[in-house]
Design a protein around this motif. Structure first.
Motif, PDB file in Angstrom:
ATOM      1  N   GLN A 184      15.260 -24.641 -20.553  1.00  0.00           N
ATOM      2  CA  GLN A 184      13.800 -24.634 -20.623  1.00  0.00           C
ATOM      3  C   GLN A 184      13.245 -23.428 -19.881  1.00  0.00           C
ATOM      4  N   VAL A 185      12.119 -22.917 -20.376  1.00  0.00           N
ATOM      5  CA  VAL A 185      11.401 -21.849 -19.680  1.00  0.00           C
ATOM      6  C   VAL A 185      10.317 -22.504 -18.833  1.00  0.00           C
ATOM      7  N   MET A 186      10.425 -22.321 -17.507  1.00  0.00           N
ATOM      8  CA  MET A 186       9.516 -22.990 -16.590  1.00  0.00           C
ATOM      9  C   MET A 186       8.738 -21.964 -15.766  1.00  0.00           C
ATOM     10  N   LEU A 187       7.454 -22.215 -15.598  1.00  0.00           N
ATOM     11  CA  LEU A 187       6.598 -21.354 -14.794  1.00  0.00           C
ATOM     12  C   LEU A 187       6.477 -21.972 -13.405  1.00  0.00           C
ATOM     13  N   TYR A 188       7.050 -21.301 -12.408  1.00  0.00           N
ATOM     14  CA  TYR A 188       7.082 -21.807 -11.039  1.00  0.00           C
ATOM     15  C   TYR A 188       5.898 -21.229 -10.270  1.00  0.00           C
ATOM     16  N   CYS A 189       4.983 -22.084  -9.842  1.00  0.00           N
ATOM     17  CA  CYS A 189       3.752 -21.623  -9.185  1.00  0.00           C
ATOM     18  C   CYS A 189       3.857 -21.768  -7.668  1.00  0.00           C
ATOM     19  N   ILE A 190       3.529 -20.679  -6.969  1.00  0.00           N
ATOM     20  CA  ILE A 190       3.570 -20.698  -5.504  1.00  0.00           C
ATOM     21  C   ILE A 190       2.178 -20.590  -4.883  1.00  0.00           C
ATOM     22  N   TRP A 191       1.150 -20.309  -5.704  1.00  0.00           N
ATOM     23  CA  TRP A 191      -0.202 -20.133  -5.156  1.00  0.00           C
ATOM     24  C   TRP A 191      -1.224 -20.313  -6.256  1.00  0.00           C
ATOM     25  N   GLN A 192      -2.460 -20.642  -5.838  1.00  0.00           N
ATOM     26  CA  GLN A 192      -3.590 -20.601  -6.772  1.00  0.00           C
ATOM     27  C   GLN A 192      -4.768 -19.898  -6.102  1.00  0.00           C
ATOM     28  N   ASP A 193      -5.658 -19.368  -6.919  1.00  0.00           N
ATOM     29  CA  ASP A 193      -6.808 -18.566  -6.426  1.00  0.00           C
ATOM     30  C   ASP A 193      -6.362 -17.339  -5.637  1.00  0.00           C
ATOM     31  N   PRO A 194      -5.608 -16.415  -6.227  1.00  0.00           N
ATOM     32  CA  PRO A 194      -5.197 -16.372  -7.630  1.00  0.00           C
ATOM     33  C   PRO A 194      -3.887 -17.136  -7.860  1.00  0.00           C
ATOM     34  N   TRP A 195      -3.641 -17.454  -9.118  1.00  0.00           N
ATOM     35  CA  TRP A 195      -2.376 -18.082  -9.468  1.00  0.00           C
ATOM     36  C   TRP A 195      -1.259 -17.051  -9.335  1.00  0.00           C
ATOM     37  N   MET A 196      -0.167 -17.462  -8.702  1.00  0.00           N
ATOM     38  CA  MET A 196       0.979 -16.573  -8.497  1.00  0.00           C
ATOM     39  C   MET A 196       2.267 -17.312  -8.823  1.00  0.00           C
ATOM     40  N   THR A 197       3.237 -16.547  -9.325  1.00  0.00           N
ATOM     41  CA  THR A 197       4.539 -17.107  -9.649  1.00  0.00           C
ATOM     42  C   THR A 197       5.617 -16.251  -8.996  1.00  0.00           C
ATOM     43  N   VAL A 198       6.868 -16.450  -9.392  1.00  0.00           N
ATOM     44  CA  VAL A 198       7.986 -15.670  -8.863  1.00  0.00           C
ATOM     45  C   VAL A 198       8.668 -14.939 -10.012  1.00  0.00           C
ATOM     46  N   SER A 199       9.254 -13.798  -9.707  1.00  0.00           N
ATOM     47  CA  SER A 199       9.990 -13.057 -10.743  1.00  0.00           C
ATOM     48  C   SER A 199      11.401 -13.620 -10.859  1.00  0.00           C
ATOM     49  N   ARG A 200      12.121 -13.154 -11.865  1.00  0.00           N
ATOM     50  CA  ARG A 200      13.485 -13.630 -12.069  1.00  0.00           C
ATOM     51  C   ARG A 200      14.459 -13.069 -11.040  1.00  0.00           C
TER      52      ARG A 200
END
Length: 270
Positions: free
Chosen positions: A153-169
């Motif tokens: 599965q492709v999953m979007l891992y969120c570490i923050w909001q306002d702004p929304w942030m994710t992690v790279s591979r």
């Protein structure tokens, strides 16, 4: 014999009990304590909270970014332990002007912990404890590998909001996800989003939502809760799960429990 850190710098072993250590990395502070080195720790950040009963007696020297340089100078450490992602290079360079030995860490995958155990255990005379951690890690890793995985599965891992942030591979979190068949979503190819950052900012566009199978909300560094899960599921129309951020992102001795946590996710189907 010398030991080589993440920047390729060699460090000689220290006589047991002779090191005076400041750690600016929460997971490394926990590791040093689990290696039996708590008595050598002179300072830690306010985010170094584990093991609670041990670190409460170790002075705080600021945060991972906003370090109290003068306080560290007064502590007169012989060794500073930092991390490429968590600590600012200008601050580390400033501290290096008066701390003789700066040990830089940068584990990018679960199995990098084995080298990390040997590095710190070797430098600070805790080889037996390091070997015990390696053995515990290998046992948990073997159990995880033997556990059947679900569909990729492709999953979007969120570490923050306002702004929304994710992690790279190219992060430890992404490699943890890979261990159970979750591919970390990347902004590459999505119009209007930059793919170069290790911690990209993104927005909830239709293109983003179409490109993922689900969303993972981490309990740290942003304190996402089940309320965020419910609200985001209604917004994006995809499955959203709350994950223990410490288990997913803390390397060091916490990685042993982290592997066990991944296995429970597979077994429970969560």
């Amino acid at each position: 014999m010398t030991f080589v850190d993440a920047l390729g710098r060699e460090h000689a072993p220290v006589e047991p009990g002779a090191a005076r250590i400041v750690s600016l990395v929460p997971s490394i502070t926990e590791l040093l304590c689990d290696l039996g080195l708590a008595s050598s720790l002179l300072g830690r950040t306010g985010f170094c909270i584990h093991p609670a009963e041990v670190v409460r007696d170790i002075p705080k020297v600021g945060g991972t970014k906003d370090v109290n340089v003068d306080k560290i100078r007064r502590l007169a450490p012989t060794h500073l332990v930092v991390n490429v992602d968590e600590n600012e290079k200008p601050v580390v360079d400033m501290l290096a002007s008066f701390i003789p030995h700066v040990i830089v860490t940068h584990p990018l995958a679960p199995r990098d912990n084995l080298a990390l155990f040997h590095l710190l255990g070797g430098i600070f005379g805790a080889n037996e404890q390091a070997e015990a951690l390696c053995d515990a890690f290998e046992r948990e890793y073997a159990l995880l590998k033997a556990t059947p995985k679900g569909p990729a599965q492709v999953m979007l891992y969120c570490i923050w909001q306002d702004p929304w942030m994710t992690v790279s591979r190219d992060t430890y979190i992404a490699r943890m996800m890979e261990e159970i068949g979750w591919e970390c979503w990347s902004p590459a190819g999505v119009a209007g989003l930059e793919a170069g950052s290790r911690y990209p900012v993104f927005n909830w566009s239709d293109a983003v939502v179409r490109s993922i199978d689900g969303v993972l909300l981490s309990t740290e560094p942003y304190r996402f809760t089940e309320a965020h899960v419910d609200a985001l599921e209604k917004q994006v129309g995809k499955p959203v799960r709350l994950l223990d951020g410490e288990m997913m992102s803390w390397y060091g001795s916490r990685a042993v429990a982290g592997l066990r946590y991944l296995r429970t996710l597979l077994i429970s189907g969560d």
